[in-house]
Design an enzyme around this catalytic site. Structure first.
Site, PDB file in Angstrom:
ATOM      1  N   HIS A  45      86.178  -6.612 -26.834  1.00  8.28           N
ATOM      2  CA  HIS A  45      87.003  -5.615 -27.507  1.00  8.28           C
ATOM      3  C   HIS A  45      86.123  -4.416 -27.848  1.00  8.28           C
ATOM      4  O   HIS A  45      84.892  -4.513 -27.884  1.00  8.28           O
ATOM      5  CB  HIS A  45      87.598  -6.188 -28.784  1.00  8.28           C
ATOM      6  CG  HIS A  45      88.668  -7.214 -28.549  1.00  8.28           C
ATOM      7  ND1 HIS A  45      89.572  -7.566 -29.523  1.00  8.28           N
ATOM      8  CD2 HIS A  45      88.972  -7.966 -27.459  1.00  8.28           C
ATOM      9  CE1 HIS A  45      90.395  -8.486 -29.048  1.00  8.28           C
ATOM     10  NE2 HIS A  45      90.048  -8.744 -27.793  1.00  8.28           N
TER      11      HIS A  45
ATOM     12  N   GLU B  75      85.476  -2.828 -30.651  1.00 11.80           N
ATOM     13  CA  GLU B  75      84.608  -2.976 -31.818  1.00 11.80           C
ATOM     14  C   GLU B  75      83.414  -3.872 -31.510  1.00 11.80           C
ATOM     15  O   GLU B  75      82.281  -3.567 -31.903  1.00 11.80           O
ATOM     16  CB  GLU B  75      85.388  -3.554 -33.011  1.00 11.80           C
ATOM     17  CG  GLU B  75      86.524  -2.677 -33.488  1.00 11.80           C
ATOM     18  CD  GLU B  75      87.866  -2.974 -32.829  1.00 11.80           C
ATOM     19  OE1 GLU B  75      88.899  -2.648 -33.436  1.00 11.80           O
ATOM     20  OE2 GLU B  75      87.887  -3.530 -31.704  1.00 11.80           O
TER      21      GLU B  75
ATOM     22  N   CYS C 235      87.539  -9.230 -34.199  1.00 11.56           N
ATOM     23  CA  CYS C 235      86.726  -8.059 -34.503  1.00 11.56           C
ATOM     24  C   CYS C 235      86.469  -7.949 -35.998  1.00 11.56           C
ATOM     25  O   CYS C 235      85.368  -7.566 -36.411  1.00 11.56           O
ATOM     26  CB  CYS C 235      87.401  -6.802 -33.973  1.00 11.56           C
ATOM     27  SG  CYS C 235      87.440  -6.751 -32.165  1.00 11.56           S
TER      28      CYS C 235
ATOM     29  N   CYS D 126      91.418  -6.555 -34.879  1.00 12.81           N
ATOM     30  CA  CYS D 126      92.042  -7.874 -34.741  1.00 12.81           C
ATOM     31  C   CYS D 126      91.214  -8.889 -35.530  1.00 12.81           C
ATOM     32  O   CYS D 126      90.125  -8.575 -36.021  1.00 12.81           O
ATOM     33  CB  CYS D 126      92.111  -8.261 -33.265  1.00 12.81           C
ATOM     34  SG  CYS D 126      90.514  -8.759 -32.573  1.00 12.81           S
TER      35      CYS D 126
END
Length: 158
Positions: free
Chosen positions: A55, A57, A88, A85
């Site tokens: 992801h 991040e 993250c 999310c």
């Protein structure tokens, strides 16, 4: 003097659009900033790398930690195009940045098919009720690693 926060968020947003359109993954971008300078840029690469953990991040945190030579992002700010999310969010808390700024909300993400609410719901359930079965095995053997950690003279606590 620190550059305006809006410019850092615009960079995260730019990455989210540019890298998504280039075929790397979903529309998510992030930047790590320290002392008014971008330390690292990250973007979603889940589908292009077949890595469900890549992801924006996570990518930005990994790059920033490598650039700074540390596993914690003290005195850094994270700008991300979307509210993090659960995965993250966990990584953010482990990395310990000073602040997080986000653009889209998790509800905005859910509206386009990125709905993480089921993960939040799963966390609250007893292990026996989760969709993915979880079963403890060999705790008496596994605990030896923790005991060794407690005695390890050169360990780095985090």
């Amino acid at each position: 003097m620190e550059a305006p926060r809006d410019e850092f968020m615009r960079e995260a947003i730019r990455l989210s659009i540019e890298k998504m359109q280039a075929g790397f993954g979903g529309p998510f971008g992030a930047v790590v900033v320290r002392d008014g300078q971008v330390i690292a840029r990250g973007f979603n690469q889940v589908t292009s790398t077949n890595d469900p953990t890549c992801h924006a991040e996570i990518d930005a945190i990994r790059k920033a930690c490598a650039a700074l030579g540390t596993f914690q992002l003290n005195n850094c700010d994270l700008y991300t195009s979307c509210e993090p999310c659960p995965m993250c969010l966990g990584a953010i808390y482990w990395a310990r940045p000073r602040r997080v700024f986000y653009g889209n909300t998790k509800q905005d993400a859910a509206a386009i098919g990125f709905d993480d609410q089921f993960i939040y719901d799963e966390i609250e359930k007893p292990l026996s009720d989760r969709q993915i079965p979880m079963q403890q095995l060999l705790r008496d053997e596994a605990i030896e690693g923790f005991r060794a950690w407690e005695k390890h003279e050169s360990r780095t606590d985090y």
